[in-house]
Design a protein around this motif. Structure first.
Motif: not given
Ligand code: ADP
Ligand code: MG
Length: 786
Positions: A89, A117, A506
């Motif tokens: 990511e 996070t 999601r």
């Protein structure tokens, strides 16, 4: 003087920027530099990346020094690359801005699902490289472990060590976790360790503390922790032989009748004896005067029993299972495992249910969440909803808020409240809306006020043939798994409060398999079954939809009969007749709903302020005591003290005993009595606190009365410790083996345990605050009329 300057400065700052948010416009240039550095950092091997990060690490002389612009740019580039490699990511620009604002010591507001996070982890790594010990505080054990393990690969590439603690960690595991550069832990675990460390009798080794001096705390879900839980005391208790609950009092109170013997206020937060009730109780206790100073113990016991009898209802406020009382945390809507009421009330409820009293013990030490956070020289935090509490963050923590824009603009559609006259018409409308939406397959998340309501909703949905999952699992991991699936095609999830749940939703399920299909249906649809006590909690619920630019929608159904409105705007009336479905569309009704929420917010703030007035003094005293205690442990203070007060005995002992033994004897004796005096002081303060509003009556404001009692009592502690220590030195058996404390009857508690005190109805602050806020509003109304 310093305090005065701070106040002036604070006032000045308030004048300069409003609300308390920071300016982000200068980041364009920085982000360009980072992108440029990134192109170079990409070419490094993993080892070179770690080595390049190590160059940022502060040497011993420079420990704690903030990074300059070049270093920040380098850190961001390396952090971004480490995340790309470790997690696949690549942090977005907004995440890097969030990280930099965290490094500047602010509370960043980033919406749910924006990747806090990771932003937080990069900031934690930055602080660690500056040489600060870093604690990342989460709302529960599950998230502490999840986040630490999730971020571990990134930390590894950056050459920073990470550990976590949870409820089951042993003392050795804790010591190892805190020895890491960065330690994740829930608020309660980190707090309990602070309390346990307070009882250590040596500066290091197995009897030493597990934590180092506090450095940086980075708080996830910062509004939950810093505002909602700020008042919660973390308590460490120890068992002692002689504690008594008062079954007699429970028996007396059991026969009292509402109206005749006691009164209850309308919102069920407070109960008190009437003249007649007091007479009955006084007679049953042998004709004592309950309100005289000498019977304050009895008065406290009677009060506790009355609260247990009149205000706490089985299966609503608590359940009885396996012969024990378990509290229900009404705001989170689940059994509160770690929590109990203050001792007196806990014992009273046990007596009411005719259960064996659990060990109540003595409070050895206690610290509020706010006091815990206040120990850290550097505080920063992140949450989806910070702006709404920016005033509180500044007032109570001197923190400012940085609003970070979302990576992709939010396109969620928030519909205005749909307002109904009664609960039944509201419920019917909610069910109809759910049935219609569910028919399309669009996932729905229903936010309810409490466990009871979530179950009521689930029941109605079952009647309407809509299968749903109810989120009241007693296990945080399970709960996270349920939340993760709430965006799946056709999912209907009924939840209690969403604040602090830490799992994002999601579209199309955990693996986003049906993302497109669900997005075409409009994304997640959030339905609130009423306004929460603060608009921030409503926003937390809405924020679950429309994550990362996803489509989504939200609406809240409210009724004038909702508890929130009944309690905080009792004279609410509709401005117009409802339509045939019971719906109200007049502006007056809408205003009442908003007004009720604002009053509720005001009351919570007042209560926070008021509690802080009390705890600030106690926490200050705790700090002073701790300094003295550390001196006893780390220097020869104990010897010097005892040698000077009991000169003769001391010189006798020096003739027969080794210096090292004597040093240890002096320390053991003084630490014992110091801890003992603190325990007694805390008990005294809680007594004063519990009965002050009854004793002070109209004479004084309770807080002044409290200070008047607490300050001299604390000042007496050093002399008391010295006197008691001298006596022990004179009378106890002291040999080469040390001092025999046990025979002298001076035993440290054989077992200790920790718990959080539940926000109890015992709390008179809330009642007083409500009265004050209401009176204020009445005055405003009155003056308008004139
Ligand atoms: P928050 O705490 O802000 O609600 P999380 O930290 O739980 O959000 O992250 C939400 C999701 O976004 C996670 O599944 C995470 O893997 C993902 N995520 C975070 N940052 C990125 C990124 N830069 N690129 C892609 N996905 C990301
Ligand atoms: Mg989060």
């Amino acid at each position: 003087m310093a305090a005065f300057l701070r106040r002036v400065k604070g006032g000045f700052q308030r004048f300069l920027e409003r609300p308390a948010t920071v300016d982000l416009s200068h980041y364009d240039k920085v982000l360009k530099s980072i992108a440029w550095r990134e192109s170079r950092v990409e070419k490094l091997t993993d080892e070179e990346l770690t080595a390049a990060t190590a160059e940022l690490r502060r040497s011993d002389e420079d420990t704690g020094k903030a990074f300059d612009d070049t270093e920040i740019v380098q850190l961001c580039a390396l952090g971004r690359e480490a995340a790309r490699r470790g997690l696949s990511e690549r942090p977005f620009d907004v995440q890097l801005i969030g990280m930099m604002e965290l490094l500047a010591g602010h509370v960043v507001q980033m919406a749910t699902g924006e990747g806090k996070t990771l932003a937080g982890a990069l900031a934690a790594a930055g602080y660690a490289l500056q040489g600060h010990p870093v604690h990342v505080m989460t709302v529960n054990d599950y998230l502490a472990q999840r986040d630490a393990e999730w971020m571990r690969p990134v930390y590894a590439l950056l050459g920073v060590t990470v550990g976590w603690v949870n409820q089951t960690s042993t003392r050795e595991e804790r010591r190892a976790a805190y020895a890491a550069d960065i330690t994740y832990g829930s608020v309660s675990e980190i707090g309990f360790d602070v309390l346990r460390d307070r009882l250590c009798t040596s500066a290091d080794g197995p009897d030493g503390p597990v934590q180092d001096e506090p450095g940086v705390v980075l708080i996830d879900e910062a509004d939950s922790v810093l505002v909602d839980e700020a008042r919660v005391p973390l308590v460490m208790a120890g068992s002692t032989a002689d504690h008594q609950t008062d079954p007699e009092v429970a028996k007396i109170v059991r026969v009292l009748q509402p109206g005749t013997h006691y009164q209850r206020d309308e919102d069920g937060r407070n109960a008190w004896l009437t003249e007649r009730g007091a007479q009955v109780v006084e007679k049953a206790l042998g004709g004592i005067d309950l309100y005289s100073g000498e019977h304050s113990d009895r008065l406290a016991a009677v009060n506790a029993a009355l609260h247990a009898h009149a205000l706490l209802e089985r299966d609503i406020d608590y359940i009885v299972r396996d012969g024990k009382v378990h509290l229900i945390n009404t705001s989170r809507g689940r059994i509160a495992l770690l929590q109990r009421w203050p001792d007196g009330l806990q014992a009273a409820v046990e007596a009411k249910e005719r259960l064996a009293p659990t060990e109540s013990g003595e409070v050895l030490d206690s610290i509020t969440v706010q006091g815990l956070v206040g120990r850290y020289p550097i505080v920063c935090g992140m949450t989806g909803t910070a702006v709404a509490v920016s005033e509180q963050l500044r007032e109570f923590y001197q923190l400012r808020v940085a609003v970070i824009p979302p990576n992709t603009p939010c396109i969620r559609e928030d519909e205005p409240d749909r307002i109904y006259a009664t609960e039944s018409t509201k419920d019917a409308a909610i069910i109809a809306e759910i049935v219609a939406t569910h028919a399309t397959g669009r996932p729905i998340l229903i936010g309810t006020a409490d466990v009871a309501e979530s179950e009521r909703m689930a029941g109605k949905l079952a009647e309407a043939d809509v299968p749903c999952v109810v989120l009241n699992a007693k296990n945080d991991a399970q709960e996270a798994a349920i939340v993760a699936e709430a965006g799946a095609f056709g999912a209907v999830t009924v939840s209690t409060q969403m604040a602090g749940r830490g799992t994002d939703i999601r579209l199309g399920g955990k693996d986003s398999a049906d993302h497109e299909k669900v997005a075409e249906l409009g994304g997640l649809y959030v339905i609130g079954t009423g306004r929460y006590p603060s608009s921030r909690l409503d926003d937390q619920l809405r924020g679950r939809a429309g994550r990362q630019g996803d489509p989504g929608g939200s609406v809240i159904f409210a009724a004038l009969s909702d508890e929130l409105v009944q309690v905080y705007a009792p004279d609410a009336t509709a401005g117009d007749e409802p339509d045939e479905d019971g719906r109200l569309i007049d502006p007056t009704s809408r205003r009442f709903i908003e007004h009720a929420q604002r009053v509720s917010e005001g009351v919570h703030l007042e209560v926070h302020r008021n509690t802080w007035r009390y705890t600030r003094l106690i926490e200050h005293q705790r700090g002073v005591l701790l300094e003295y205690r550390n001196e006893l442990i780390g220097t020869d203070l104990a010897e010097t003290e005892l040698a000077s007060i009991s000169g003769d005995r001391w010189s006798d002992l020096t003739e027969t005993l080794d210096d090292a033994v004597l040093e240890d004897v002096a320390r053991t004796i003084m630490l014992y009595h110091l801890d003992r005096c603190w325990t007694e002081h805390l008990a005294f303060l809680s007594d004063v606190r519990e009965t002050i509003h009854l004793r002070a009556l109209a004479r004084e404001t309770p807080i002044d009365e409290f200070h008047r009692a607490a300050i001299p009592a604390f000042k007496k502690i050093p002399d008391e410790v010295a006197a008691r220590s001298a006596e022990t030195l004179e009378t106890a058996t002291i040999t080469e083996a040390g001092v025999d404390m046990e025979t002298a009857g001076l035993m440290r508690p054989t077992s200790t345990w920790t718990y959080m005190v539940h926000d109890s109805p015992f709390d008179t602050d809330a009642e007083q605050a409500l009265q004050r806020v209401r009176a204020m509003l009445k005055k405003v109304k009155g003056s308008r009329r004139r």
